[in-house]
Design a protein around this motif. Structure first.
Motif, PDB file in Angstrom:
ATOM      1  N   ALA A   1       0.708  -1.242   0.026  1.00 50.27           N
ATOM      2  CA  ALA A   1       0.095   0.159   0.027  1.00 50.27           C
ATOM      3  C   ALA A   1       0.930   1.320   0.063  1.00 50.27           C
ATOM      4  CB  ALA A   1      -0.804   0.096   1.242  1.00 50.27           C
ATOM      5  N   ALA A   2       2.153   1.367   0.821  1.00 48.58           N
ATOM      6  CA  ALA A   2       2.798   2.649   0.988  1.00 48.58           C
ATOM      7  C   ALA A   2       3.567   2.796  -0.474  1.00 48.58           C
ATOM      8  CB  ALA A   2       3.930   2.328   2.096  1.00 48.58           C
ATOM      9  N   ILE A   3       4.101   1.521  -1.018  1.00 49.92           N
ATOM     10  CA  ILE A   3       4.496   1.742  -2.278  1.00 49.92           C
ATOM     11  C   ILE A   3       3.807   2.132  -3.329  1.00 49.92           C
ATOM     12  CG2 ILE A   3       5.618   0.269  -4.211  1.00 49.92           C
ATOM     13  CD1 ILE A   3       7.444   0.301  -1.677  1.00 49.92           C
ATOM     14  N   ASN A   4       2.369   1.651  -3.320  1.00 47.18           N
ATOM     15  CA  ASN A   4       1.420   2.143  -4.436  1.00 47.18           C
ATOM     16  C   ASN A   4       1.265   3.697  -4.191  1.00 47.18           C
ATOM     17  OD1 ASN A   4       1.333   0.090  -5.877  1.00 47.18           O
ATOM     18  ND2 ASN A   4      -0.095  -1.125  -4.631  1.00 47.18           N
ATOM     19  N   ALA A   5       1.198   4.013  -2.706  1.00 44.26           N
ATOM     20  CA  ALA A   5       0.834   5.504  -2.521  1.00 44.26           C
ATOM     21  C   ALA A   5       2.196   6.400  -2.848  1.00 44.26           C
ATOM     22  CB  ALA A   5       0.761   5.474  -1.075  1.00 44.26           C
ATOM     23  N   ILE A   6       3.205   5.793  -2.843  1.00 41.68           N
ATOM     24  CA  ILE A   6       4.286   6.723  -3.244  1.00 41.68           C
ATOM     25  C   ILE A   6       4.323   7.161  -4.627  1.00 41.68           C
ATOM     26  CG2 ILE A   6       6.784   6.844  -3.365  1.00 41.68           C
ATOM     27  CD1 ILE A   6       7.088   5.203  -0.902  1.00 41.68           C
ATOM     28  N   LYS A   7       3.927   6.003  -5.327  1.00 44.52           N
ATOM     29  CA  LYS A   7       3.816   6.069  -6.824  1.00 44.52           C
ATOM     30  C   LYS A   7       2.746   7.090  -7.261  1.00 44.52           C
ATOM     31  CE  LYS A   7       5.458   1.372  -8.235  1.00 44.52           C
ATOM     32  NZ  LYS A   7       4.948   0.124  -8.770  1.00 44.52           N
ATOM     33  N   ALA A   8       1.441   6.858  -6.662  1.00 46.43           N
ATOM     34  CA  ALA A   8       0.293   7.659  -7.029  1.00 46.43           C
ATOM     35  C   ALA A   8       0.724   9.251  -6.487  1.00 46.43           C
ATOM     36  CB  ALA A   8      -0.778   7.395  -6.197  1.00 46.43           C
ATOM     37  N   GLY A   9       1.269   9.197  -5.233  1.00 43.10           N
ATOM     38  CA  GLY A   9       1.641  10.535  -4.820  1.00 43.10           C
ATOM     39  C   GLY A   9       2.748  11.623  -5.566  1.00 43.10           C
ATOM     40  N   SER A  10       3.318  10.837  -6.424  1.00 41.89           N
ATOM     41  CA  SER A  10       4.468  11.458  -7.204  1.00 41.89           C
ATOM     42  C   SER A  10       3.843  11.715  -8.674  1.00 41.89           C
ATOM     43  CB  SER A  10       5.625  10.448  -7.302  1.00 41.89           C
ATOM     44  OG  SER A  10       5.171   9.288  -8.214  1.00 41.89           O
ATOM     45  N   GLN A  11       2.601  11.550  -8.812  1.00 41.52           N
ATOM     46  CA  GLN A  11       2.061  11.830 -10.212  1.00 41.52           C
ATOM     47  C   GLN A  11       1.073  12.982 -10.222  1.00 41.52           C
ATOM     48  OE1 GLN A  11       3.158  10.129 -12.879  1.00 41.52           O
ATOM     49  NE2 GLN A  11       4.598   9.266 -11.275  1.00 41.52           N
ATOM     50  N   PRO A  12       0.856  13.544 -11.231  1.00 41.51           N
ATOM     51  CA  PRO A  12      -0.122  14.151 -11.582  1.00 41.51           C
ATOM     52  C   PRO A  12      -1.400  13.960 -11.254  1.00 41.51           C
ATOM     53  CG  PRO A  12       1.387  14.733 -13.231  1.00 41.51           C
ATOM     54  CD  PRO A  12       1.773  13.483 -12.746  1.00 41.51           C
ATOM     55  N   GLN A  13      -2.446  14.575 -10.424  1.00 42.88           N
ATOM     56  CA  GLN A  13      -3.750  14.113  -9.885  1.00 42.88           C
ATOM     57  C   GLN A  13      -4.605  15.464 -10.080  1.00 42.88           C
ATOM     58  OE1 GLN A  13      -4.355  11.123  -9.069  1.00 42.88           O
ATOM     59  NE2 GLN A  13      -2.539  10.373  -8.307  1.00 42.88           N
ATOM     60  N   THR A  14      -5.886  15.191 -10.249  1.00 43.09           N
ATOM     61  CA  THR A  14      -6.966  15.849 -10.488  1.00 43.09           C
ATOM     62  C   THR A  14      -8.056  15.596  -9.349  1.00 43.09           C
ATOM     63  OG1 THR A  14      -6.553  16.875 -12.683  1.00 43.09           O
ATOM     64  CG2 THR A  14      -8.529  17.344 -11.866  1.00 43.09           C
ATOM     65  N   PHE A  15      -8.396  16.519  -8.452  1.00 44.74           N
ATOM     66  CA  PHE A  15      -9.327  16.058  -7.462  1.00 44.74           C
ATOM     67  C   PHE A  15     -10.293  17.173  -6.987  1.00 44.74           C
ATOM     68  CE2 PHE A  15      -5.353  16.698  -5.559  1.00 44.74           C
ATOM     69  CZ  PHE A  15      -5.678  17.391  -4.292  1.00 44.74           C
ATOM     70  N   LEU A  16     -11.180  16.588  -6.169  1.00 43.62           N
ATOM     71  CA  LEU A  16     -12.149  17.784  -5.482  1.00 43.62           C
ATOM     72  C   LEU A  16     -11.442  18.438  -4.368  1.00 43.62           C
ATOM     73  CD1 LEU A  16     -15.538  16.011  -6.017  1.00 43.62           C
ATOM     74  CD2 LEU A  16     -15.264  18.126  -7.190  1.00 43.62           C
ATOM     75  N   GLY A  17     -11.393  19.753  -4.096  1.00 42.33           N
ATOM     76  CA  GLY A  17     -11.063  20.258  -3.010  1.00 42.33           C
ATOM     77  C   GLY A  17     -11.573  21.714  -2.880  1.00 42.33           C
ATOM     78  N   VAL A  18     -10.828  22.445  -1.998  1.00 47.16           N
ATOM     79  CA  VAL A  18     -11.369  23.780  -1.912  1.00 47.16           C
ATOM     80  C   VAL A  18      -9.887  24.774  -2.111  1.00 47.16           C
ATOM     81  CG1 VAL A  18     -12.910  23.091  -0.052  1.00 47.16           C
ATOM     82  CG2 VAL A  18     -10.718  23.904   0.699  1.00 47.16           C
ATOM     83  N   ASN A  19     -10.397  25.983  -2.699  1.00 48.52           N
ATOM     84  CA  ASN A  19      -9.354  26.858  -2.810  1.00 48.52           C
ATOM     85  C   ASN A  19      -9.168  27.975  -1.688  1.00 48.52           C
ATOM     86  OD1 ASN A  19     -11.411  28.814  -2.833  1.00 48.52           O
ATOM     87  ND2 ASN A  19     -11.292  29.085  -5.300  1.00 48.52           N
ATOM     88  N   PHE A  20      -8.327  28.771  -1.874  1.00 51.16           N
ATOM     89  CA  PHE A  20      -7.995  29.595  -0.713  1.00 51.16           C
ATOM     90  C   PHE A  20      -9.226  30.377  -0.290  1.00 51.16           C
ATOM     91  CE2 PHE A  20      -3.521  28.474  -1.947  1.00 51.16           C
ATOM     92  CZ  PHE A  20      -3.177  28.318  -0.724  1.00 51.16           C
TER      93      PHE A  20
END
Length: 353
Positions: free
Chosen positions: A194-213
């Motif tokens: 899980a941690a190995i896959n997380a490192i891979k995913a975290g190092s890649q570009p992503q688009t997700f829902l969040g809030v701006n400033f």
């Protein structure tokens, strides 16, 4: 017409926007320069040629800012003393994952009374982080709620994603947009995948829902966080800091084409959840380094003014000063002695220069 939404919602409380909170508790130019420098130093320890030992140490969680500031002042003096061989980063943990129910941290319930004044908690967290930075201590935290970083991440030098959330897509996406080095812990069962896959995913570009400033719901587009690494914290099958476990982690990281950079959590399942065993874990880690291991870059310790922990909930006025209300910790005297021992034990590593 039947009601189909908010059936189980009692109240929705508006929070200040991240921009409003930052204006109320602004980051100074001096703090900004210190954070940038601390992040760069941590990156070099993890991924480059800085041979210093990264030690993330401090209370399991912050519940009493006065006691934690007392601890921080002592830690800052100790950090200056050992800075040639050890880079000390203080645990400033405001969010606590719960297996079922319980106190969820200073941000969620700053008054420790179930009132859950999150707006006040965010203000307190931001003010406390600024206080720690002004002492010359880099800051570390575990980021749990995906909205929290917009409020405090600019004041964090190193962060972690915990064992319960390393598998979460939401947290991997969040990590990809963070600006500091970040450690993914292995799963609660001790597995590394899980941690190995997380490192891979975290190092890649992503688009997700969040809030701006301004606090508006937004599509967040990231470029990926190149400073993610693994944290070994043991698991349900036992500890994972032995030479054999470290060799296996090195093999798995190499197979995934990831840097062999490993941080050891001396608490949790690596100490069988017995805080007093953390020193023996750290000593074994240092022994491996002095035997020639180059992949171990540091360790984590849970430490407070006084040892152990205390039952909670209970009336705040009955809480003992400097004692954890979450995981048990080693006391200050043990911490101070152990850090000096660590500094001395690392001498051979630097004598090779």
């Amino acid at each position: 017409m039947h009601k189909t939404s908010d059936i189980n919602i009692i109240e929705i409380r508006a929070l200040p926007s991240p921009a409003q909170l930052m204006a109320a508790e602004p980051r100074t130019d001096t703090q900004s320069a210190f954070i940038a420098s601390a992040r760069e130093q941590i990156q070099k320890i993890i991924f480059a040629d800085d041979k210093r030992f990264l030690l993330v140490v401090g209370p399991c969680s912050i519940h009493d800012t006065a006691a934690s500031a007392d601890y921080a002042r002592r830690l800052a003096a100790l950090a200056r003393e050992v800075s040639g061989r050890v880079l000390i980063v203080m645990r400033v943990y405001f969010e606590k994952p719960r297996t079922t129910i319980g106190w969820k941290g200073l941000i969620m319930d700053p008054r420790l009374d179930g009132s859950h004044d999150i707006a006040a908690g965010l203000r307190m967290a931001r003010a406390f982080l600024r206080e720690i930075l002004d002492l010359g201590l880099p800051t570390a935290t575990e980021l749990l709620d995906p909205v929290t970083p917009q409020y405090i991440a600019d004041l964090i030098c190193w962060s972690a994603i915990g064992a319960r959330t390393t598998e979460s897509q939401t947290h991997r996406q969040m990590a990809s947009g963070l600006s500091m080095p970040l450690g993914f812990k292995n799963g609660t069962d001790g597995s590394l995948s899980a941690a190995i896959n997380a490192i891979k995913a975290g190092s890649q570009p992503q688009t997700f829902l969040g809030v701006n400033f301004d606090g508006h719901a937004s599509a967040v587009v990231t470029r990926g966080n190149p400073w993610c690494h693994i944290v070994l914290r043991g698991g349900s099958h036992g500890p994972n800091y032995s030479p054999e476990h470290i060799a296996e982690a090195e093999r798995v990281l190499a197979k995934a084409n990831l840097p062999r950079s490993i941080l050891i959590d001396c608490s949790h399942d690596n100490s069988a959840k017995q805080p007093g065993r953390q020193p023996e874990v750290l000593r074994e880690v240092v022994r491996q380094i002095n035997e020639g291991n180059t992949s171990i870059i540091g360790a984590m310790l849970e430490s407070n003014l006084l040892a152990g922990n205390q039952p909670f909930p209970q009336p705040r006025e009955k809480l003992k000063y400097g004692v954890s209300i979450t995981d048990g910790c080693i006391d200050w005297e043990t911490t101070e002695s152990l850090v000096r021992e660590l500094h001395a034990a690392l001498a051979p590593r630097f004598a090779q220069d």
